[in-house]
Design a protein around this motif. Structure first.
Motif, PDB file in Angstrom:
ATOM      1  N   ASP A 138     -13.368 -43.120 -18.251  1.00  0.00           N
ATOM      2  CA  ASP A 138     -14.765 -43.265 -17.846  1.00  0.00           C
ATOM      3  C   ASP A 138     -14.893 -43.209 -16.329  1.00  0.00           C
ATOM      4  N   THR A 139     -13.959 -43.851 -15.632  1.00  0.00           N
ATOM      5  CA  THR A 139     -13.976 -43.841 -14.174  1.00  0.00           C
ATOM      6  C   THR A 139     -13.793 -42.420 -13.651  1.00  0.00           C
ATOM      7  N   HIS A 140     -12.874 -41.671 -14.237  1.00  0.00           N
ATOM      8  CA  HIS A 140     -12.656 -40.291 -13.798  1.00  0.00           C
ATOM      9  C   HIS A 140     -13.868 -39.421 -14.095  1.00  0.00           C
ATOM     10  N   ALA A 141     -14.532 -39.668 -15.189  1.00  0.00           N
ATOM     11  CA  ALA A 141     -15.696 -38.866 -15.559  1.00  0.00           C
ATOM     12  C   ALA A 141     -16.894 -39.161 -14.682  1.00  0.00           C
ATOM     13  N   HIS A 142     -17.014 -40.385 -14.205  1.00  0.00           N
ATOM     14  CA  HIS A 142     -18.193 -40.782 -13.443  1.00  0.00           C
ATOM     15  C   HIS A 142     -17.900 -41.087 -11.983  1.00  0.00           C
ATOM     16  N   GLY A 143     -16.760 -40.707 -11.477  1.00  0.00           N
ATOM     17  CA  GLY A 143     -16.413 -40.960 -10.089  1.00  0.00           C
ATOM     18  C   GLY A 143     -15.661 -42.268  -9.947  1.00  0.00           C
ATOM     19  N   GLN A 144     -15.001 -42.420  -8.833  1.00  0.00           N
ATOM     20  CA  GLN A 144     -14.210 -43.620  -8.606  1.00  0.00           C
ATOM     21  C   GLN A 144     -15.110 -44.808  -8.342  1.00  0.00           C
ATOM     22  N   ALA A 145     -14.629 -45.968  -8.732  1.00  0.00           N
ATOM     23  CA  ALA A 145     -15.370 -47.194  -8.506  1.00  0.00           C
ATOM     24  C   ALA A 145     -15.542 -47.393  -7.013  1.00  0.00           C
ATOM     25  N   GLY A 146     -16.705 -47.844  -6.615  1.00  0.00           N
ATOM     26  CA  GLY A 146     -16.964 -48.103  -5.217  1.00  0.00           C
ATOM     27  C   GLY A 146     -17.529 -46.910  -4.462  1.00  0.00           C
ATOM     28  N   GLN A 147     -17.587 -45.766  -5.066  1.00  0.00           N
ATOM     29  CA  GLN A 147     -18.159 -44.611  -4.400  1.00  0.00           C
ATOM     30  C   GLN A 147     -19.675 -44.664  -4.481  1.00  0.00           C
ATOM     31  N   MET A 148     -20.299 -43.981  -3.528  1.00  0.00           N
ATOM     32  CA  MET A 148     -21.748 -43.903  -3.539  1.00  0.00           C
ATOM     33  C   MET A 148     -22.211 -43.069  -4.722  1.00  0.00           C
ATOM     34  N   GLU A 149     -23.387 -43.378  -5.189  1.00  0.00           N
ATOM     35  CA  GLU A 149     -23.977 -42.595  -6.266  1.00  0.00           C
ATOM     36  C   GLU A 149     -24.285 -41.196  -5.733  1.00  0.00           C
ATOM     37  N   ILE A 150     -23.981 -40.196  -6.514  1.00  0.00           N
ATOM     38  CA  ILE A 150     -24.261 -38.824  -6.108  1.00  0.00           C
ATOM     39  C   ILE A 150     -25.686 -38.485  -6.538  1.00  0.00           C
ATOM     40  N   ASN A 151     -26.511 -38.234  -5.545  1.00  0.00           N
ATOM     41  CA  ASN A 151     -27.883 -37.786  -5.789  1.00  0.00           C
ATOM     42  C   ASN A 151     -28.225 -36.783  -4.693  1.00  0.00           C
ATOM     43  N   PHE A 152     -29.453 -36.345  -4.669  1.00  0.00           N
ATOM     44  CA  PHE A 152     -29.839 -35.317  -3.705  1.00  0.00           C
ATOM     45  C   PHE A 152     -29.642 -35.804  -2.268  1.00  0.00           C
ATOM     46  N   SER A 153     -30.039 -37.028  -1.987  1.00  0.00           N
ATOM     47  CA  SER A 153     -29.936 -37.556  -0.621  1.00  0.00           C
ATOM     48  C   SER A 153     -28.484 -37.650  -0.161  1.00  0.00           C
ATOM     49  N   THR A 154     -27.591 -38.148  -1.010  1.00  0.00           N
ATOM     50  CA  THR A 154     -26.189 -38.244  -0.595  1.00  0.00           C
ATOM     51  C   THR A 154     -25.556 -36.864  -0.446  1.00  0.00           C
ATOM     52  N   PHE A 155     -25.998 -35.913  -1.258  1.00  0.00           N
ATOM     53  CA  PHE A 155     -25.496 -34.545  -1.130  1.00  0.00           C
ATOM     54  C   PHE A 155     -25.903 -33.953   0.216  1.00  0.00           C
ATOM     55  N   VAL A 156     -27.167 -34.125   0.571  1.00  0.00           N
ATOM     56  CA  VAL A 156     -27.675 -33.600   1.840  1.00  0.00           C
ATOM     57  C   VAL A 156     -26.983 -34.300   3.016  1.00  0.00           C
ATOM     58  N   LEU A 157     -26.797 -35.602   2.903  1.00  0.00           N
ATOM     59  CA  LEU A 157     -26.117 -36.336   3.972  1.00  0.00           C
ATOM     60  C   LEU A 157     -24.665 -35.883   4.117  1.00  0.00           C
ATOM     61  N   SER A 158     -24.024 -35.550   3.022  1.00  0.00           N
ATOM     62  CA  SER A 158     -22.654 -35.052   3.068  1.00  0.00           C
ATOM     63  C   SER A 158     -22.581 -33.719   3.814  1.00  0.00           C
ATOM     64  N   LEU A 159     -23.499 -32.828   3.483  1.00  0.00           N
ATOM     65  CA  LEU A 159     -23.542 -31.540   4.193  1.00  0.00           C
ATOM     66  C   LEU A 159     -23.789 -31.753   5.687  1.00  0.00           C
ATOM     67  N   THR A 160     -24.703 -32.647   5.978  1.00  0.00           N
ATOM     68  CA  THR A 160     -25.063 -32.903   7.369  1.00  0.00           C
ATOM     69  C   THR A 160     -23.910 -33.527   8.147  1.00  0.00           C
ATOM     70  N   SER A 161     -23.174 -34.421   7.505  1.00  0.00           N
ATOM     71  CA  SER A 161     -22.049 -35.041   8.219  1.00  0.00           C
ATOM     72  C   SER A 161     -20.990 -34.001   8.577  1.00  0.00           C
ATOM     73  N   SER A 162     -20.781 -33.022   7.716  1.00  0.00           N
ATOM     74  CA  SER A 162     -19.826 -31.965   8.069  1.00  0.00           C
ATOM     75  C   SER A 162     -20.355 -31.141   9.244  1.00  0.00           C
ATOM     76  N   ALA A 163     -21.663 -30.944   9.306  1.00  0.00           N
ATOM     77  CA  ALA A 163     -22.249 -30.214  10.435  1.00  0.00           C
ATOM     78  C   ALA A 163     -22.071 -31.007  11.733  1.00  0.00           C
ATOM     79  N   PHE A 164     -22.270 -32.320  11.677  1.00  0.00           N
ATOM     80  CA  PHE A 164     -22.065 -33.149  12.873  1.00  0.00           C
ATOM     81  C   PHE A 164     -20.602 -33.121  13.309  1.00  0.00           C
ATOM     82  N   TYR A 165     -19.712 -33.055  12.351  1.00  0.00           N
ATOM     83  CA  TYR A 165     -18.291 -32.922  12.670  1.00  0.00           C
ATOM     84  C   TYR A 165     -18.055 -31.629  13.450  1.00  0.00           C
ATOM     85  N   TYR A 166     -18.634 -30.527  12.978  1.00  0.00           N
ATOM     86  CA  TYR A 166     -18.435 -29.238  13.642  1.00  0.00           C
ATOM     87  C   TYR A 166     -19.227 -29.108  14.939  1.00  0.00           C
TER      88      TYR A 166
END
Length: 142
Positions: free
Chosen positions: A51-79
């Motif tokens: 169940d943990t593997h199917a739904h992500g590791q415990a303690g991780q943020m919920e994956i939704n549109f906002s976290t997806f966009v923030l993830s993309l943006t953080s990689s842009a800030f890195y670059y």
């Protein structure tokens, strides 16, 4: 061997046969129940791991549109060189990668128009604007 030696040997050494054929019926049932409980524990633990593997590791943020966009943006800030590499601590600049991320976010904004809630729309617009301003500033420096 003398009687004294035999008695010493008997008192210092004891032997108990624990093979299942020598167990009483009650002991045998108790042992089977313990084995069954252990198997159930293992099965439950395995199911939780699946169940943990199917739904992500415990303690991780919920994956939704906002976290997806923030993830993309953080990689842009890195670059952009705003965030150092977590492993090396080095700052890296890759403006074509930043431009690509801005293009992806702009495409997402167009494709999701009228499908986002107010907060998601506002977040997306702010992030695109901030990345565009930083990208332009870096281009002027370079």
């Amino acid at each position: 061997m003398s009687k004294d030696e035999e008695e010493k040997e008997k008192s210092s050494f004891s032997f108990q046969d624990r093979r299942s054929s020598h167990l009483s019926e009650q002991d045998n049932q108790q042992q089977e129940q313990e084995i069954k409980k252990e198997q159930e524990k293992q099965a439950q633990k395995h199911a939780e791991q699946e169940d943990t593997h199917a739904h992500g590791q415990a303690g991780q943020m919920e994956i939704n549109f906002s976290t997806f966009v923030l993830s993309l943006t953080s990689s842009a800030f890195y670059y952009l060189g705003d965030i150092p590499d977590p492993m090396t601590g080095q700052v890296q600049e890759n403006l074509p990668a930043v431009q690509q991320t801005i293009d992806i976010l702009t495409m997402l904004k167009a494709k999701t128009q009228n499908n986002l809630d107010h907060e998601e729309q506002k977040l997306l617009e702010q992030l695109i604007y901030e990345l565009q301003m930083k990208y332009i500033a870096k281009q002027k420096k370079g």
